[in-house]
Design an enzyme around this catalytic site. Sequence first.
Site, PDB file in Angstrom:
ATOM      1  N   HIS A 105       8.669 -16.039  12.466  1.00 10.13           N
ATOM      2  CA  HIS A 105       8.005 -17.043  13.322  1.00 10.13           C
ATOM      3  C   HIS A 105       6.477 -16.885  13.352  1.00 10.13           C
ATOM      4  O   HIS A 105       5.756 -17.820  12.995  1.00 10.13           O
ATOM      5  CB  HIS A 105       8.621 -17.034  14.719  1.00 10.13           C
ATOM      6  CG  HIS A 105      10.064 -17.443  14.724  1.00 10.13           C
ATOM      7  ND1 HIS A 105      10.967 -17.016  15.658  1.00 10.13           N
ATOM      8  CD2 HIS A 105      10.767 -18.237  13.862  1.00 10.13           C
ATOM      9  CE1 HIS A 105      12.156 -17.530  15.391  1.00 10.13           C
ATOM     10  NE2 HIS A 105      12.064 -18.272  14.308  1.00 10.13           N
ATOM     11  N   ARG A 148       7.595 -20.881  21.630  1.00 10.77           N
ATOM     12  CA  ARG A 148       8.162 -19.532  21.546  1.00 10.77           C
ATOM     13  C   ARG A 148       7.882 -18.812  20.224  1.00 10.77           C
ATOM     14  O   ARG A 148       7.934 -17.588  20.169  1.00 10.77           O
ATOM     15  CB  ARG A 148       9.660 -19.559  21.861  1.00 10.77           C
ATOM     16  CG  ARG A 148      10.525 -20.313  20.878  1.00 10.77           C
ATOM     17  CD  ARG A 148      12.006 -20.219  21.266  1.00 10.77           C
ATOM     18  NE  ARG A 148      12.824 -21.200  20.590  1.00 10.77           N
ATOM     19  CZ  ARG A 148      13.340 -21.065  19.372  1.00 10.77           C
ATOM     20  NH1 ARG A 148      13.105 -19.971  18.681  1.00 10.77           N
ATOM     21  NH2 ARG A 148      14.082 -22.010  18.849  1.00 10.77           N
TER      22      ARG A 148
HETATM   23  P1  NAI Z   1      15.054 -22.669  24.478  1.00 11.23           P
HETATM   24  O1  NAI Z   1      13.614 -22.863  24.151  1.00 11.23           O
HETATM   25  O2  NAI Z   1      15.959 -23.845  24.337  1.00 11.23           O
HETATM   26  O3  NAI Z   1      15.156 -22.082  25.960  1.00 11.23           O
HETATM   27  C1  NAI Z   1      14.510 -22.707  26.956  1.00 11.23           C
HETATM   28  C2  NAI Z   1      15.170 -22.362  28.261  1.00 11.23           C
HETATM   29  O4  NAI Z   1      14.809 -21.038  28.656  1.00 11.23           O
HETATM   30  C3  NAI Z   1      14.724 -23.281  29.352  1.00 11.23           C
HETATM   31  O5  NAI Z   1      15.500 -24.456  29.333  1.00 11.23           O
HETATM   32  C4  NAI Z   1      14.961 -22.414  30.567  1.00 11.23           C
HETATM   33  O6  NAI Z   1      16.296 -22.498  30.986  1.00 11.23           O
HETATM   34  C5  NAI Z   1      14.723 -21.009  30.062  1.00 11.23           C
HETATM   35  N1  NAI Z   1      13.377 -20.572  30.427  1.00 11.23           N
HETATM   36  C6  NAI Z   1      12.251 -20.698  29.704  1.00 11.23           C
HETATM   37  N2  NAI Z   1      11.212 -20.179  30.397  1.00 11.23           N
HETATM   38  C7  NAI Z   1      11.703 -19.724  31.551  1.00 11.23           C
HETATM   39  C8  NAI Z   1      11.131 -19.084  32.665  1.00 11.23           C
HETATM   40  N3  NAI Z   1       9.836 -18.792  32.707  1.00 11.23           N
HETATM   41  N4  NAI Z   1      11.922 -18.752  33.683  1.00 11.23           N
HETATM   42  C9  NAI Z   1      13.246 -19.007  33.622  1.00 11.23           C
HETATM   43  N5  NAI Z   1      13.854 -19.619  32.605  1.00 11.23           N
HETATM   44  C10 NAI Z   1      13.084 -19.968  31.579  1.00 11.23           C
HETATM   45  O7  NAI Z   1      15.560 -21.446  23.652  1.00 11.23           O
HETATM   46  P2  NAI Z   1      16.848 -21.397  22.747  1.00 11.23           P
HETATM   47  O8  NAI Z   1      16.680 -22.315  21.585  1.00 11.23           O
HETATM   48  O9  NAI Z   1      18.059 -21.509  23.598  1.00 11.23           O
HETATM   49  O10 NAI Z   1      16.736 -19.939  22.168  1.00 11.23           O
HETATM   50  C11 NAI Z   1      17.211 -18.817  22.897  1.00 11.23           C
HETATM   51  C12 NAI Z   1      16.823 -17.590  22.113  1.00 11.23           C
HETATM   52  O11 NAI Z   1      17.409 -17.684  20.806  1.00 11.23           O
HETATM   53  C13 NAI Z   1      15.335 -17.414  21.875  1.00 11.23           C
HETATM   54  O12 NAI Z   1      15.072 -16.043  21.856  1.00 11.23           O
HETATM   55  C14 NAI Z   1      15.117 -17.998  20.496  1.00 11.23           C
HETATM   56  O13 NAI Z   1      13.989 -17.461  19.840  1.00 11.23           O
HETATM   57  C15 NAI Z   1      16.399 -17.573  19.808  1.00 11.23           C
HETATM   58  N6  NAI Z   1      16.790 -18.386  18.668  1.00 11.23           N
HETATM   59  C16 NAI Z   1      17.052 -19.700  18.819  1.00 11.23           C
HETATM   60  C17 NAI Z   1      17.502 -20.451  17.754  1.00 11.23           C
HETATM   61  C18 NAI Z   1      17.870 -21.881  17.905  1.00 11.23           C
HETATM   62  O14 NAI Z   1      18.263 -22.507  16.916  1.00 11.23           O
HETATM   63  N7  NAI Z   1      17.808 -22.463  19.094  1.00 11.23           N
HETATM   64  C19 NAI Z   1      17.679 -19.836  16.413  1.00 11.23           C
HETATM   65  C20 NAI Z   1      17.385 -18.421  16.372  1.00 11.23           C
HETATM   66  C21 NAI Z   1      16.962 -17.742  17.465  1.00 11.23           C
END
Ligand code: NAI
Length: 390
Positions: free
Chosen positions: A204, A316
């Site tokens: 990233h 992120r």
């Molecule tokens: P996302 O960006 O969709 O998550 C956002 C969510 O995190 C928000 O909706 C909220 O519920 C929570 N959040 C964010 N800031 C917050 C705060 N300050 N306080 C409380 N809650 C908060 O992330 P996603 O896509 O679900 O990814 C989750 C993990 O998986 C991350 O570490 C990401 O790097 C990793 N990842 C994601 C992939 C994907 O395809 N979505 C692929 C590979 C890794």
Amino acid sequence: MQITICGGGNGAHTLAGLISAKQDYRVNVYTPLSDEVQRWHQGIEAGGGITLVSHDRLLIGRPHRVSDDPSSVVPGSQLVLLSLPAFAHEIILRDVAPYLGDGAWIGALPARGAFDWCAREVLGEVEKPSVLFGLQTLPWACRIREYGREVEILGTKAAVDLAAWPSDHAEGISALLSDLLEMPVCPISGFLSLTLASTGQLIHPGVMYGLFRDWDGQPYAEAPLFYHGIDAATADILQQLSDEVQSLRALLEARFPELDLSAVMPLYDWLLRAYGDTIGDPSSLLNCFVSNTGYVGLRAPMRPTDQGLVPDFRARYLAEDVPYGLVVTRGIAELVDLPTPMIDQVITWAQEALEQEFLIGGRLIGRSVATSRAPQRYGLNSLDEVMRAA
Ligand code: NAI
């Protein structure tokens, strides 16, 4: 078994749909953001649950309860899953810690760097004897299609590694998660492996640096492709980042012969293992990215302005993977005096983009180290201290 999923994004939607569609599991969702709770409720009502769509499958799972009140969704859960960017881990851990039952399994998907140090500090404050675990990556590339209602799996990893603390729990948790996630979850030696093996910390920030290091401030008409936009120069940056982590691995293994860091794979090897068949041309690191159908259509994070699109440096890809990834690795390298010129170059560029400060004069002494997960933040100032905390 009751399971609480923490988060409200892509990963949390996927887990909620997948696990609550299974028998024998009661799934709760915790997000501290009350507007998200409302949107989950609306979406679930409208769709009858969370619909999970992939190229060969469609299923619907309905979580038992979604709440911004941890006292109503955490007590009684044997398994607590954090699936949200690492910058939210500490906030969520502080919220849920008072309600964890003794011996509950609490883990992050993915862990990113030093999840164990962060969680042990928070849970230690409330004296909760929990078991910690982390996954090396999120098992899927996934995106919400309609909030609270539908999520799409774009690609699935072939297998994913898991570390636990205490480490003798890794086998049992891996067996349960293999079942829940419907993929091989493989136990590895410990959290230090997981920290160094985080490929998000390389890909990233490395790709953001490659795409935008020479950006002249002019808006874009459309967002550049992220993975498929990688060119030979960016692939070379990624190779150098990976090589520096491998040098660190070799040095640690030489100093501690009993240490097993075999899970810390070169980036090329990891891509082949994680993506396998979706890579059309494995002839080089560059081709592994640009021929990977699992990456089709994924674009760089941008934000709109009146003139057009500009890179979103708060997304992120930097905000998570620098302070909770590359800076952790850099902090460990500093303790063994290992030079990491490309890691330093990327952090130096990223800290300006993030308006944070980690490296000053080649040392990890900037003000933002205090909010990162570098060993120095946790008072671990020698390799022996890191090994004792592993
Ligand atoms: P996302 O960006 O969709 O998550 C956002 C969510 O995190 C928000 O909706 C909220 O519920 C929570 N959040 C964010 N800031 C917050 C705060 N300050 N306080 C409380 N809650 C908060 O992330 P996603 O896509 O679900 O990814 C989750 C993990 O998986 C991350 O570490 C990401 O790097 C990793 N990842 C994601 C992939 C994907 O395809 N979505 C692929 C590979 C890794």
